[in-house]
Design an enzyme around this catalytic site. Structure first.
Site, PDB file in Angstrom:
ATOM      1  N   ASP A   1       0.836  -1.209   0.000  1.00  0.00           N
ATOM      2  CA  ASP A   1       0.000   0.000   0.000  1.00  0.00           C
ATOM      3  C   ASP A   1       0.867   1.254   0.000  1.00  0.00           C
ATOM      4  O   ASP A   1       2.004   1.232   0.452  1.00  0.00           O
ATOM      5  CB  ASP A   1      -1.009   0.007   1.154  1.00  0.00           C
TER       6      ASP A   1
ATOM      7  N   ASP B   1      -5.155   2.551  -3.521  1.00  0.00           N
ATOM      8  CA  ASP B   1      -3.745   2.584  -3.126  1.00  0.00           C
ATOM      9  C   ASP B   1      -3.287   1.318  -2.416  1.00  0.00           C
ATOM     10  O   ASP B   1      -2.320   1.331  -1.682  1.00  0.00           O
ATOM     11  CB  ASP B   1      -3.483   3.799  -2.223  1.00  0.00           C
ATOM     12  N   GLU B   2      -3.982   0.222  -2.629  1.00  0.00           N
ATOM     13  CA  GLU B   2      -3.682  -0.987  -1.856  1.00  0.00           C
ATOM     14  C   GLU B   2      -3.915  -2.211  -2.733  1.00  0.00           C
ATOM     15  O   GLU B   2      -4.991  -2.355  -3.310  1.00  0.00           O
ATOM     16  CB  GLU B   2      -4.647  -1.010  -0.656  1.00  0.00           C
TER      17      GLU B   2
END
Lengths: 89, 383
Positions: free
Chosen positions: B24, B119-120
């Site tokens: 992440d 974002d992960e």
């Protein structure tokens, strides 16, 4: 503080390729309101959709100012969109 | 869900070689802004949806977090905590670009990439020994970190966690933020659990911690040592107990797909208003947006939920009265056009609290089904 400018500017840039074969554009100098700015630190280069075409956004900083430049790839026209001093509004 | 072991005689920690990598980005939006504007690096920066005092921070930078600013802190309070805080509006094009680039980088290493959010991501290297060519996952993780910095910018850092299942990989990724790389295996798991609090475990919130606490489980180690039967019958009183028993030991129980259940939009008004025309204008813009998103996913919604926060008239002796309101209706036909969603939303909004000013509006379609034709319904317009 961010100030919206939206004015055409003259830019000296280099065009090349990355190690992975992608196109690479790097602006080096910008002339705005009869003053030249050396674009020293590259921030980010990313595309942005404008209607039916993509424009390229470049963010750079000079000594004490940051700039948001837009390149219209169709007309090869550079526009200074914003300047910022990095301080709170 | 993959192969699950027999747990009738108790179970140790999963002994297989770690093959799951969780990656992440650190404070994604704020860090992207600091990458884009070098003058912001090292300064407290926070990103919000709109530059008003009534909105909340959605992404504080690490420098801002040191002042106690978190996701959800109101902008007004954040500015009180850190007067030199630079508050910026979201720039979705920039974040979408970052998302696309990190997905491209991840896919250079394994085709089994699952993005959990913007974002992960989870990278599954099971059965990829030949592709790895003798490299360890730690080497791959370091290479990905270097590529993110090289291709997106030197300020962009990621946390990498490696383990035998998604839960432990995520836990590992959070151990040394920012810019960490940690591996959890059967050899160090108990030591790591011993250093953590229950709420440090992903998925354990206050309510779960209270439930566990009521049974005398107050630490991750005690959680690990708890009996499966007790977790299933007394703590979670469901299959969740068994899942936690396996998850904590590094067995995979979270590799299921998800389906879209709702498509919606939330909007906080700059100026709270009770003016019906202005409310209708906001509802129209949001409905068009929701319709566009539904068409993008090829979906249509039969159900429509409209909710909002309303505030009463301004008062000089204290804060104005505030209340939440919502309405929902399951329509006979599914809608995917913005105009139809707007018409339905206005029908529901007619029941809103009279005379109160709208602060926040939510329009969300549910009971989704495939939008299989562009044919207009004969029943459109009927409630």
């Amino acid at each position: 503080m961010v100030e919206i400018i939206n004015e055409p500017v003259a830019v000296i840039a280099s065009f090349g390729q990355t190690a992975r074969g992608n196109a690479k554009v790097v602006p080096h100098w910008m002339q705005w309101r009869e003053r030249r700015y050396r674009l020293m630190t590259m921030g980010m280069h990313h595309p942005e959709r404008r209607g039916d075409k993509n424009v390229h956004i470049f963010t750079f900083s000079s000594d004490d100012m940051a700039f948001r430049l837009e390149l219209d790839p169709e007309y090869l026209k550079w526009t200074l969109m914003e300047v910022s001093d990095g301080l709170p509004s | 869900m993959g192969f699950l072991p027999d747990i009738s005689r108790g179970l140790g920690v999963n002994p297989v070689e770690p093959r799951i990598m969780h990656i992440d980005l650190n404070a994604c939006f704020a860090m992207t802004e600091q990458q884009a504007n070098p003058l912001l690096r090292g300064r407290p920066v926070a990103v919000t949806n709109r530059l008003t005092k009534t909105t909340i921070i959605i992404s504080p930078s690490y420098e801002a977090k040191r002042y106690g600013i978190r996701c959800g802190t109101p902008v007004e309070e954040a500015l009180r905590l850190a007067p030199d805080l630079v508050v910026l509006e979201t720039d979705p094009a920039k974040y979408t670009y970052v998302h696309r680039r990190i997905v491209e980088i991840f896919q250079d290493y394994t085709p089994a990439v699952t993005m959990k959010s913007i974002d992960e991501g989870i990278l599954d290297f099971t059965g990829m020994e030949e592709v790895l060519g003798g490299r360890t996952l730690e080497q791959v993780g370091r290479e990905i970190k270097a590529r993110v910095a090289e291709e997106l910018g030197e300020w962009m850092t990621v946390n990498v966690g490696i383990s035998t299942n998604r839960f432990l990989a995520k836990l590992a990724a959070g151990l040394n933020k920012p810019d960490g790389l940690d591996i959890l295996t059967e050899h160090n798991l108990e030591v790591i659990y011993g250093c953590l609090e229950l709420m440090d475990l992903p998925g354990i919130n206050k309510r779960y911690a209270a439930r566990l606490g009521a049974m005398g489980i107050t630490t991750p180690l005690a959680f690990l040592q708890a009996d499966e039967r007790m977790l299933s019958k007394q703590v979670f009183r469901s299959i969740n107990g068994r899942h936690w028993y396996l998850r904590l030991r590094g067995y995979e129980v979270d590799d299921y797909g998800t389906t879209m259940k709702t498509v919606g939009k939330q909007f906080v008004l700059h100026d709270f208003t009770a003016d019906p025309e202005k409310i209708a204008q906001v509802a129209y813009e949001m409905s068009i947006h929701v319709g566009r998103r539904m068409r993008k996913h090829g979906m249509a919604a039969r159900g429509l939920y409209v909710g909002g926060t309303f505030v009463g008239p301004r008062r000089y002796d204290g804060p104005a009265e505030s209340m939440r309101w919502h309405g929902r209706y399951l329509f006979p036909t599914a809608a995917w056009r913005g105009e139809e969603i707007y018409r339905r939303a206005m029908h529901l909004l007619a029941e809103r609290p009279p005379g109160m000013r709208l602060k926040l509006l939510v329009i969300s379609g549910y009971r989704l089904e495939p939008a299989d034709s562009g044919q207009l319904s004969l029943y459109e317009g009927e409630i």
